[in-house]
Design an enzyme around this catalytic site. Structure first.
Site, PDB file in Angstrom:
ATOM      1  N   SER A   1       0.830  -1.199   0.000  1.00 53.24           N
ATOM      2  CA  SER A   1       0.000   0.000   0.000  1.00 53.24           C
ATOM      3  C   SER A   1       0.872   1.258   0.000  1.00 53.24           C
ATOM      4  CB  SER A   1      -0.947  -0.040   1.194  1.00 53.24           C
ATOM      5  OG  SER A   1      -1.966   0.934   1.056  1.00 53.24           O
TER       6      SER A   1
ATOM      7  N   HIS B   1      -6.243  -6.194  -1.894  1.00 55.14           N
ATOM      8  CA  HIS B   1      -5.155  -5.329  -1.450  1.00 55.14           C
ATOM      9  C   HIS B   1      -4.166  -6.054  -0.546  1.00 55.14           C
ATOM     10  CE1 HIS B   1      -3.547  -1.287  -0.991  1.00 55.14           C
ATOM     11  NE2 HIS B   1      -3.563  -1.380   0.318  1.00 55.14           N
TER      12      HIS B   1
ATOM     13  N   ASP C   1      -8.000  -5.518  -6.410  1.00 55.90           N
ATOM     14  CA  ASP C   1      -7.871  -4.382  -5.498  1.00 55.90           C
ATOM     15  C   ASP C   1      -8.163  -3.091  -6.258  1.00 55.90           C
ATOM     16  OD1 ASP C   1      -7.100  -2.588  -3.469  1.00 55.90           O
ATOM     17  OD2 ASP C   1      -5.004  -2.643  -4.133  1.00 55.90           O
TER      18      ASP C   1
END
Length: 471
Positions: free
Chosen positions: A167, A448, A392
């Site tokens: 991320s 994710h 994601d």
């Protein structure tokens, strides 16, 4: 002067052995204590900041196993989320009190350091309680924390070392690597970034295509986007000044982030149902983040300022990513027996998965990571893996694929499927394309948090990366 200050900071730390005071003797919630050693404590860095670490030694032959640093993103989210819900040796259970061993733990083949960074995140804190920071300060403090770690554990200082994260770790890891690659005392071998924020522009532009081709936008909105946001076959969904384009992008933003879809995994349900943006929970204000996207969109800027105003009048504020359930981890880590076992300072804040104060006051200085990647690749000795779960929407695979392609590295092996073993035989893990010292890899059906969604595939990928094996 900066070099003198750095030398002074490192010189005052002193060299010691593995710190007995940090060893976790007994961890609550386990039916049986682990056979491997683990440590939890603080790495003191500049400005009287104390970054909490949790270090798990490899389950087999730790002395010769590589050392891996893991950072979650945010900015402002705790790496203990990675430990307890993704690839740590034990996973938190729904009751918030018990842990089960993880058959796909990354410490089966590596010594893993989970660092809560920056100060203000999780159990990390600073003496002055000031938690405004930015990309360059975080990179330097993470580097200082690493130096301190290897002084506490000198027996690992020569082991192969890897930087990994996901991320906003897409910013944390390459900026930290810039410092580490200049330090010959650290045996850096490479970096791996999962679903990372590599380029805001490419992420935003690609997300609109991702949303349309996954059936989220509809033909009317797509036609309007093409009319108002595109010119001569090129679309600008990132910094378009056309007010009609901005209006359409606000509609896209609502569909992706606010309509109830799980932005971290399009095909997964939203745990607990569609959450409100702000709620109170046990006297605690919880804010749901809208993500790091369309940063130049005025609507997002106005909402961020509103959140800052709400947060400024509440002492107890946490930032919870939408459609995630951090309640079990929060319960567990705030248990006084757990805090005691982890040697958590009484000055540390109550643990939350993400810090609103850190996130809302964070200075994002880099809009893309191209120069950092080119610097790493230009050294011709570091391995780089960029991997993405392909469903994601927070940091979508297409944007990262565009980013990797923009680095213009020589292709070694064309895009192909990669396989991993399951109880039902070999399965397709996703797709991979190899360049010189660089690979771009997708994980099929994952969102994710790849190790949470596809643990077996993620472990296979991680193992091949560490061991320099073909994917």
């Amino acid at each position: 002067m900066r070099g003198l200050v750095l030398c002074f900071l490192l010189g005052t730390m002193g060299a010691t052995g593995a710190p007995d005071k940090d060893e976790i003797k007994s961890l609550p919630g386990l039916k049986k204590q682990p056979s491997f050693k683990q440590y939890s404590g603080y790495l003191d860095v500049a400005g009287n900041k104390h970054l909490h670490y949790w270090f798990v030694e490899a389950q087999k032959d730790p002395a010769s196993s590589p050392v891996v640093l893991w950072l979650n993103g945010g900015p402002g989210c705790s790496s203990l989320d990675g430990l307890l819900t993704e690839h740590g040796p034990f996973l938190i259970q729904d009751d918030g009190t018990s842990l089960d061993y993880n058959p796909y733990a990354w410490n089966k083949i590596a010594n893993v350091v989970y660092l809560e960074s920056p100060a203000g995140v999780g159990f990390s804190y600073s003496d002055d309680k000031q938690y405004t920071t930015n990309d360059t300060e975080v990179a330097m403090n993470n580097y200082l924390a690493l130096k301190r770690f290897f002084q506490l554990f000198p027996e690992y200082s020569k082991n192969k070392f890897f930087l990994t994260g996901e991320s906003y770790g897409g910013i944390y890891i390459p900026t930290l690597a810039e410092h580490v690659m200049e330090d010959r005392s650290i045996n850096l071998q490479g970096i791996a970034v999962g679903n990372g924020m590599s380029s805001y522009e490419m992420n935003d532009n690609s997300l609109v295509y991702f949303a349309y081709y996954h059936g989220l936008l509809g033909s009317r909105l797509w036609t309007d986007l093409q009319s108002y946001c595109c010119k001569n076959g090129t679309c600008d969904f990132y910094d378009n000044k056309n007010p009609k384009c901005s209006k359409n992008l606000a509609e896209v933003q609502y569909i992706v982030y606010q309509s109830g879809l799980n932005m971290y995994n399009l095909y997964a349900p939203c745990p607990g149902g569609v959450p409100p943006k702000v709620r109170y929970e046990g006297g605690h204000l919880v804010i749901h983040d809208l993500g790091n996207h369309f940063v130049r969109n005025s609507w997002t800027a106005m909402w961020t300022e509103k959140l800052r105003g709400i947060a400024s009048v509440h002492e107890s504020v946490s930032l919870e990513p939408p459609c995630t359930n951090s309640t079990p981890s929060t319960m567990y880590l705030n248990n006084p027996y757990v805090r005691s076992a982890l040697h958590i300072s009484p000055d540390a804040l109550k643990w939350a998965v993400c810090s609103a104060e850190v996130n809302l006051n964070y200075g994002r200085l880099y809009m893309d990571m191209k120069s950092q990647y080119l610097k790493l690749l230009g050294a011709l000795k570091y391995r780089v893996l960029v991997y993405n779960g392909d469903v994601d929407m927070a940091c979508n695979f297409l944007g990262d694929e565009w980013f990797v392609e923009s680095l213009q590295q020589e292709v070694q092996v064309k895009r192909r499927t990669w396989l991993y073993n399951t109880a039902d035989g070999q399965q397709v893990g996703g797709f991979v394309k190899d360049f010189s010292n660089l690979s771009f890899l997708t994980v099929k059906g994952s969102g994710h948090m790849v190790p949470s969604d596809k643990p077996a595939a993620a472990f296979t990928m991680f193992s091949r990366f560490l061991n320099k094996e073909p994917y």
